[in-house]
Scaffold this motif. Structure first.
Motif: not given
Lengths: 280, 270
Positions: A61-65, A220-224, A232-235, A247-249
């Motif tokens: 999945g796509v995880h946002g960091l 994906i690390s981001t500040h946005l 992202c599917t997951d944060v 968890g999820t967005p």
């Protein structure tokens, strides 16, 4: 943009082929990333603890960091990319525990875009990605095809013969993404990949990572915060080196109330979890 | 990719598909592209082209071959081979090393020597490969060091290749120089190799940049400065010092092998 580039590409030819990504069955992992009480100290003896007792499980999945500046995002990504040694705790990637040796087979299955993406100015775009593919020990026969596919996916196939120094900031970033995905990695680590991309490119980028996240574990690390909400599917939210939320967005958005700072529900959720400590 | 997603809803018209199957050359490039990318993603439409088992069989056989087919010309093989050994960041430094060697020889021929006939060639010999090694691994000099460090080739194999490339430039250059000035091998070769290995060995602990700075400074203070100040041949450059240099070299190589994993981390680039 992508369409035009491919059109030029295929003049006279009839063979545009995108093989299904990750269709080979080498995936014998349930969790791509497993970290337990991970501690990473940076900067030698007088350094600081950038990652402090982090527990993390990430699968496909796509995880946002997400996290404030200095939260340890870059150190965490570097540790996952195996270029930074954990000080304590355990870390497994793709089911392989990291022990400091024998990382070669594992690294062939990783993709990494560092925050500061350095490149060789006099290289042509294609040469640069080919060089990285060689460093990733891809079979020589597969490299030209793989490089073409990677450049095609970031919409740079028509710039393949240009020198790196002739590219704009956003294009350089896309070359960075292309080199990260050239080996079709099972774990893809992108540190601030959307910096320098214009809004249209960011949309294309989100489509690309969504596609990649179906087969692999993308972090994906981001500040946005908006990137995370959209792509992202997951944060994963870190603060001061520890996991604050996963968890999820939608879950993140649910944490925020009207009193919290932010323009969108997810931003308010972010500030609810982060700024409880005070200022920025 | 945009187009691919759009295509999944709009199937190509029968007429267009028939022209495509016939291989008509007058289909507009964008239409052609749309049909192709659609066919890739849409099995029912492939079945429209040919009865299903045939289409699928052809597709399964073709796909792996097409994936391997380079769709653009290959980069210069020569360049690729060179980059396999020489760090792309080190090129200008290697050129500079040769220039310095030539300059040292020229000064020597002009009669400029330090102290008791110590040639400049001997004084620069250990420093030259250190510069090359630093250019190959240092964070300050190699912009792509972090990308490189994360790849499977990073570590001892790449250290060996890049160092060999540096020595392949430095050693012949110095050999030619020593022929011109008529000096023996032992006076420069062992210090040169010992400093090369020493930079990497020390670099495995403190980072290559720092190691290079420390070693060059140490050489300047301990050997070069006294030679100039007291106008005498330093014992370190005598033939008698050869076993010592050999011991340093052996020790450094041992350290490199023991600490080889350091070169797969960012710490070695500092």
């Amino acid at each position: 943009m992508c369409v035009t580039s491919q059109r030029t590409e295929n003049r006279g030819g009839r063979t545009t082929v995108f093989p299904v990504v990750g269709s080979d069955s080498k995936e014998n992992w349930m969790q791509a990333i497993e970290a337990d009480s991970l501690v990473v100290r940076v900067g030698g003896r007088r350094g600081r603890t950038a990652v402090n007792g982090l527990d993390l499980r990430l699968g496909r999945g796509v995880h946002g960091l997400l996290g404030p500046n200095g939260a340890g995002k870059t150190t965490l990504i570097r540790t996952l990319a195996t270029v930074q040694k954990p000080t304590a705790g355990t870390l497994s990637l793709l089911g392989t525990p990291l022990r400091g040796t024998g990382m070669r087979p594992l690294r062939r299955r990783l993709g990494y875009l560092p925050q500061h993406f350095g490149f060789y100015k006099r290289f042509k775009v294609r040469e640069f990605v080919e060089y990285l593919a060689w460093l990733k020990e891809m079979p020589a026969a597969e490299i030209p095809g793989a490089v073409h596919r990677a450049l095609d996916r970031v919409g740079l196939a028509d710039r393949a013969e240009d020198r790196m120094k002739s590219l704009s900031g956003g294009m350089v970033r896309r070359v960075g993404i292309a080199q990260a995905i050239v080996n079709e990695p099972e774990v893809l680590l992108l540190d601030e990949p959307t910096v320098g991309l214009d809004p249209a490119q960011r949309l294309r980028f989100r489509e690309l990572v969504a596609e990649l996240g179906r087969q692999s574990c993308v972090l994906i690390s981001t500040h946005l915060v908006e990137d995370v909400a959209a792509a992202c599917t997951d944060v994963v939210l870190v603060s001061e080196g520890s996991l604050v939320f996963q968890g999820t967005p939608a879950d993140l958005a649910a944490r925020g109330t009207r009193e919290h700072v932010g323009d969108s529900p997810i931003e308010r959720g972010y500030s609810a979890l982060i700024s409880s400590g005070g200022a920025w | 990719m945009n187009a691919r997603q759009g295509d999944s809803t709009a199937h190509p018209r029968e007429h267009l598909l028939r022209r495509y199957a016939r291989g008509d050359v007058d289909i507009a490039a964008d239409e052609l592209w749309a049909v192709e990318s659609h066919l890739e993603a849409c099995a029912p439409c492939r079945a429209r082209l040919a009865p299903d088992p045939v289409a699928e069989a052809v597709w399964t056989e073709l796909a792996p071959q097409l994936a391997l087919t380079p769709q653009m010309p290959r980069a210069g093989r020569w360049r690729g081979r060179v980059n396999g050994w020489v760090s792309p960041a080190a090129g200008p430094w290697l050129a500079m090393i040769l220039l310095v060697t030539a300059a040292a020889v020229a000064l020597d021929r002009l009669g400029v020597a330090v102290g008791d006939r110590v040639s400049l060639v001997h004084l620069v010999a250990p420093v030259l490969p250190v510069l090359g090694v630093a250019a190959s691994w240092s964070r300050a000099l190699d912009p792509a060091h972090e990308l490189t460090a994360a790849t499977p080739r990073a570590g001892l194999p790449l250290v060996f290749r890049r160092t060999a490339a540096v020595l392949a430039v430095v050693v012949p250059g110095l050999a030619a120089a020593s022929l011109v000035i008529g000096a023996g091998l032992t006076q420069w070769l062992l210090p040169c190799l010992a400093f090369t290995a020493g930079t990497l060995a020390l670099g495995a602990f403190v980072g290559i940049t720092r190691a290079a700075v420390v070693l060059i400074a140490a050489w300047a203070v301990v050997i070069v400065a006294p030679t100039i100040a007291f106008s005498r041949t330093p014992t370190a450059l005598n033939d008698a010092a050869a076993p010592l240099w050999a011991a340093v070299l052996a020790l450094a190589v041992t350290v490199i092998v023991v600490r080889r994993m350091a070169f797969t981390r960012l710490e070695a680039n500092r």
